[in-house]
Each structure stands twice: as C-alpha cells, then as structure tokens.
Design a protein around this motif. Structure first.
Motif, short mmCIF file in Angstrom:
data_model
loop_
_atom_site.label_atom_id
_atom_site.label_comp_id
_atom_site.label_asym_id
_atom_site.label_seq_id
_atom_site.Cartn_x
_atom_site.Cartn_y
_atom_site.Cartn_z
N TYR A 137 0.90 -1.35 -0.16
CA TYR A 137 -0.15 -0.17 0.10
C TYR A 137 0.83 1.36 -0.18
CZ TYR A 137 -3.68 3.25 1.64
OH TYR A 137 -4.68 4.24 1.93
N GLN A 138 1.89 1.10 1.02
CA GLN A 138 2.83 2.54 1.00
C GLN A 138 3.68 2.67 -0.45
OE1 GLN A 138 2.18 0.23 3.44
NE2 GLN A 138 2.14 1.15 5.23
N LYS A 139 4.04 1.32 -0.83
CA LYS A 139 4.73 1.44 -2.20
C LYS A 139 4.23 2.03 -3.18
CE LYS A 139 7.64 -0.09 -5.18
NZ LYS A 139 7.26 0.23 -6.47
N ALA A 155 -4.55 9.40 -5.57
CA ALA A 155 -5.40 8.54 -5.97
C ALA A 155 -5.10 7.35 -4.70
CB ALA A 155 -4.98 7.78 -7.09
N THR A 156 -6.24 6.82 -4.24
CA THR A 156 -6.08 5.50 -3.26
C THR A 156 -5.56 4.38 -3.84
OG1 THR A 156 -7.86 6.58 -2.22
CG2 THR A 156 -7.36 4.35 -1.40
N ASN A 185 -5.32 9.86 1.23
CA ASN A 185 -3.79 10.25 1.30
C ASN A 185 -3.75 11.49 0.42
OD1 ASN A 185 -2.45 7.97 2.64
ND2 ASN A 185 -3.81 6.98 1.07
N PHE A 186 -2.86 12.28 1.30
CA PHE A 186 -2.75 13.71 0.74
C PHE A 186 -0.97 13.86 0.44
CE2 PHE A 186 -6.32 13.78 3.40
CZ PHE A 186 -7.37 13.99 2.41
N LEU A 187 -1.20 14.36 -0.72
CA LEU A 187 0.32 15.09 -1.14
C LEU A 187 0.53 16.39 -0.74
CD1 LEU A 187 3.06 14.17 -2.78
CD2 LEU A 187 1.89 15.30 -4.62
N VAL A 188 1.41 16.61 0.11
CA VAL A 188 1.81 18.06 0.28
C VAL A 188 2.94 18.62 0.10
CG1 VAL A 188 1.61 19.52 2.40
CG2 VAL A 188 0.16 17.64 2.33
N PHE A 189 3.37 19.35 -0.78
CA PHE A 189 4.66 19.76 -1.21
C PHE A 189 4.86 21.04 -0.91
CE2 PHE A 189 7.84 21.04 -3.92
CZ PHE A 189 8.47 19.92 -4.49
#
Lengths: 361, 361
Positions: free
Chosen positions: A23-25, A289-290, A350-354
């Motif tokens: 999942y993490q991968k 995307a989940t 899940n969120f991508l925070v840049f």
C-alpha cells in the motif's frame, strides 16, 4: 514509520512490515510524477553556491526498514539530477547524502542490510535514530525532506483519553471513533502540537528554498473516522480486546488504558496548521489516488497489514502472548463486518503536501 | 571495530564486546590529554567561515556498539569547544554532527540504544554502515575523523596465504607468526593497499586543515609478531584448530583456509605509508602507554577478550557450533603457556597518530 515497532528482524517473516507494505509502495509510486514535476518547477538551483553547494542532503523521515524508502529517495535524486541537467550547460551535479530516519526502536540493522550496494546507489547513506517530533539535524543543513505515511503517528496518546476522570475518557474504544467530541478534540489537539513541533524543527533544519514532500494519511474534509474503513477496523480490534478482557484473557484495566496514537487529519486542517506555523509556502496540497482501490479487499491481507503496523504497540502494552489470539479474533470478526470494505466505507484518503521553505533574510 | 562481527545483540552478554572492551576504553582515556592538546594547537578556527562553518562534522570509524565511541567523541567535542572559547571573544561554537561508522554487520540497533539521550549529548548523531576501506562521505564534508583500535583489521585476508600453490601459503597457522617471510610480506602488502585506500578516502572527505586521530594497534619497530603475546595467543588458537581437525571435529580444509585479517604495523611502516600517500602532515606519531600493563593477566579475561573480537570471524568460517569447544581448548592451552604473558612477551604496542589534512589550492 509504519510497523516500526514490529520487532521482527526477519524481512521474510510473512507478518513483517517488508512483506506488508505494498500500500505504502503504491503511494510512493503515485506521488512520483507529481513530485518530479514539482521538483522541476520549484527547486532553485541557480543560487546553488549559497543554498545548494556540492553536497545535497536529503532526509527520509519515518523510513522503516526499506524498501519503499529506497524507491522514494531514488525518485527524488533522479528528479534533482534531471533538473540540474536541464538548467545548466555544464551541469555540476552535486553529491547526495541521504539520511534515513526513524525511531530508535526501528530495526536499522535490517534497513542497512537492505540498502542498495554503495557502488550502484549513487548516494552516501546514513541512519538517524530519533523522533521527528523534535530536532534531528543541525541548523540549515538539509535541502530536501521526504516523509511518507508517517505523520499520522502521534508523539503520544493524548493523556485525557485514558484518564477515567477526564470528560475525554475514551471508554470502550481504542481510537476516536465514538460519538464523543471531546475524545476527537483531544486527539486533534495532540496532532496540532505535534505538527507545530515537526514543521518548526524541519524549518530550522532546511535551507531557505529547501523542499519538503509529505504524504499524509488522512480523511477528506468533513469525514468522521467512524465513517472510514480504517476507523471501523480499529473498532473491531477494540471490541476483540473487550471480549478478551471479559473472558479474563487480559486485564480490563490494560484494555481501558490502551489507545492508538494515530490521527487522520483533513486537508483543511493540514492547510491551517501549515499556515499557522508560517515557515513554509504550500506549493501543492491535494488528494492522491487511493492505492489498491481496484482490488477486492482480502480479509487476511487487511489483518496482516494492520498487524504489521500495530503489533509493536500491542506488544509494548500487553506483552506478546496475546498477539496470535487477538488477530485470530480480529479476522473472524472482520468476516462478519464486510460492510467495512464497501466502497462507501473506504473514505480514508492520502494527501500529497509539497512545501517550500520560505527564504528569510 | 573490534567485536563488530560478534553477532551478539545483548550488551549484558558476558561474551559481548561491550563487556570486553576495557582495554580499548583505557586507550581512549590515555589518548585524551594528547588529543586535547593537539586540537588546541592545530585546529585552525580562524578561517572558520570557509572550512569550519556552522556545522562541525566528526566521524568515528570502526565505532562498534559503544560505549567507547561515545567517550571518544565527547572528549573531542569538549576540546573543540574549548578551542573556540579560548580563541574568540564571542565564541560562535558550531553545532556538531557526529557520524558513527562500522561495517554493515555491526549491531547499529545496540549502538543507537546506547547513545546518550539527545537532550544531553550536545550533538546530532547518525550511523553510517560500510567499510572504511572505501568512501563513506561526500567530498570535503568532514572536519574531524577519529579511528581507534580498528585499522589493524584488513579489508581481507591476503589471498596467497590460503592458496596451497603459493609460496606464501600459511600452512598450520592462522596468522603471520611463522618463520616464512613470504606470509608476513603478503600481510604487509595487503595492509599497505588498505592504508592507501583508507588515507585517500579520508583525504577526499576531510576539509583542508581537517584533523584525523588514529589509534593504531601495532608493534614496535623490529618486533616480529611471533614475539608478541597477541601473536603467541593466535598461535595457540591455531593449534587448537589443528587439534580439532585431527580429531575430526572440524575439516582440515576449513582450518587450512582460515587466517585472521589482522595486521600489526610498526611506527616506521605507518610513517612511510602516510608520507607516500602525501595528503596529510604528521603532527604526532608516538607510542602510547600500554593499557592494563600493571595488571596480572587473567587467562579467563584474555580468552573472553579474544573471543569478543574474533567470534564473528570464527562463526562465519566454521559455523557457531565450534565456538564453545574452541575457546575451552584455548583457555586450557593458555594455562600451559604462561610465558605468553611474561613482561618480555608483551611487545604489542599502540600508536597515537595525529594527522592534519594538507590544504590544497
């Protein structure tokens, strides 16, 4: 950081984190293109002599034992090299020094054995033991920070939720999945404190213009944890513990004093915390995307995944003798709760925070 | 690096390195005053903006699992701080970043658990897995290197000494303690190669003016290994292995192919190697007082000490089932060889080598 406490030295163990982190991968893979694009757009290499000298330092926080951390780091390095090559006529590509961080209880021996060979990996490696809820590196010494699937780990369970005398006492549950607002609020306050400490520590460690990518496990705005399959799964686990207490397999007091140190934040909350902290510009904050969405959840796999992540917490609190029975019960109860895996319940996100460290004078 | 392969995770184990490293601790203590004095005299902090910026990076190579490495590092940091305080009116004491290095097989989990708490230790810490017979750090990134009781470990046993067809075949022994010049020469050549690689790697990693302290286990000029108690001790161990081969407890071929990857150099040899390498000025190269000289050797302790150091090598080559019998035999044979511990035989020596990286333009 997932599974950091799993205390299994054997990556071949079917219950180990290494065997239970697809999942993490997938998250790291999903983030790849966006991270590459943002590095290309946002990394200022023009003033390289000042802020980006010969050595470019990258930290992965909450790295666990591999292999995901190596994929993530490799992606970042390739994107940075590409940026240097695209912007400079005679690119002076820096050397990379990569710092793999996790709690002292992480199995660094396994991490180091898993490292790609020094001859082929293209960076110098070091391990850094300690909590990212605090300083880990000298001032102004890092250029890039990566932290994936780790920030939902709180530095501690909020005290009130295991205190019988508090209105935030979380009786009968192990997470903030009940109706009591006070319990949720206690968790939320702890997360706010932890994030403030995290962001300030990283702000001091990063150079001006330094970049930070966070992949945060959370929920969509307005979603309650009780509405997510992960929250429901925790409730099932909590009820297994209650059953075991009633049967005398484990003390009721032990069960009452056990809560999970996880908080799943919303994008609105994250944005507010980062803005309040003030050290970073938000370049991007978006839902990813989940992972594994397309797959029909397999009860066995879900339980193994949960076990890999929280086994250490259970062992630390209850001792290791209850592990087998607890997860046996968990999988049996899950089988009667298939609604947990319905599309409607899968509301975790899940969120991508840049982020980019503001340049201060 | 001593005991690095001992594969014992338990510092309470009476056979562990932690429990058998008083000798090394005494060396570090003996070196302390001289190292402090030389740091005071030789560390150029005047051009601190260029070579000694805000972060001062120290590496301890061959650190094992503690605690000696922490004593050594603490001494160095105190001496550097003192230097800054004595030379500057408003001393801008840098932050310290300390890198603890040993082979990947070292037990870094134990090392990290042994680390002084981050709140009191006064430096940021990292672990670096890999051989110091090669690059470990980026160019020009270190300010101070410390390496104690480790450089006598060769990167490998010289090939010829286990090759039946070579004139340097070391039949019947496990170290270069016999009369054959060719065996000694093969070991010496390997040490020369290893030191050249070591010195060049460190020269590239250190800033100009950076300092390096080596505590080297060796022998006085002109002393043969067969004349030292350590060499005689190895001979006793080798004869125990031969006995076990004759009794069929272990294969003769295994015994024939086993040699120890240690080389004990002389000050003359060290001086020549450093000068040939050319990157360093020799500030000091002197014999140190021998630790535990005043004590009457205790056979039990000597064997435990040897066992802590070479257990990993034995296990790797023969498997762990022979360990108990081998060291039982060793202690019994030692009891019949007390001349090994006579004053005349204790000719091993330790050398303090203090080097300064030449400044190149």
């Amino acid at each position: 950081m997932d599974g950091k406490n799993s205390n299994t030295n054997n990556a071949d163990d079917p219950y180990s984190y290494t065997q239970n982190s697809e999942y993490q991968k997938e998250l790291v893979d999903t983030a790849k293109d966006m991270v590459n694009k943002l590095i290309h757009e946002k990394l200022d290499i023009e003033d390289s002599s000042v802020n980006f000298p010969n050595t470019f330092r990258i930290a992965d926080l909450g790295c666990s034992v591999g292999l995901n951390t190596f994929f993530a780091v490799q992606n970042i390095i390739e994107a940075i090299e590409l940026k240097f090559k695209s912007k400079q006529q005679n690119p002076q590509i820096p050397e990379f020094h990569v710092f793999f961080n996790d709690l002292t209880s992480n199995d660094f021996n396994t991490l180091f054995r898993n490292l790609p060979p020094s001859t082929s990996r293209g960076y110098f490696a070091a391990g850094v033991p300690g909590s990212f809820h605090g300083r880990l590196f000298p001032d102004v010494s890092l250029h890039f920070v990566h932290c994936s699937s780790s920030l939902h780990w709180l530095s501690r369970v909020p005290e009130e939720v295991t205190n019988r005398d508090s209105i935030a006492w979380n009786k009968g549950r192990i997470h903030y999945t009940g109706p009591e607002k006070e319990v949720r609020e206690a968790y939320s306050v702890q997360f706010r404190k932890d994030m403030e400490v995290f962001l300030t520590a990283r702000a001091l460690e990063l150079v001006g213009g330094g970049l930070m990518v966070l992949i945060v496990s959370g929920v969509q705005d307005g979603v309650l944890p009780s509405e997510t399959s992960i929250g429901m799964g925790f409730d099932v686990l909590g009820s297994c513990l209650e059953d075991m207490a009633k049967m005398g397999r484990v003390s009721q007091e032990k069960v009452d004093s056990f809560n999970l140190p996880f908080y799943y934040s919303s994008p609105k909350e994250l944005k507010a915390l980062i803005e309040t902290n003030g050290y970073f510009d938000i370049v991007k904050l978006e839902k990813m995307a989940t992972p594994m969405r397309h797959e029909i959840p397999n009860l066995q796999i879900c339980t193994m995944h949960l076990r890999a992540i929280i086994r250490g917490l259970i062992e630390e609190h209850f001792g290791d003798e209850i592990i087998e029975e607890l997860f046996d019960r968990h999988i049996k109860k899950l089988a009667n709760s298939t609604f947990i895996f319905s599309k409607e319940s899968r509301k975790e996100a899940n969120f991508l925070v840049f982020l980019k460290r503001k340049v201060t004078d």
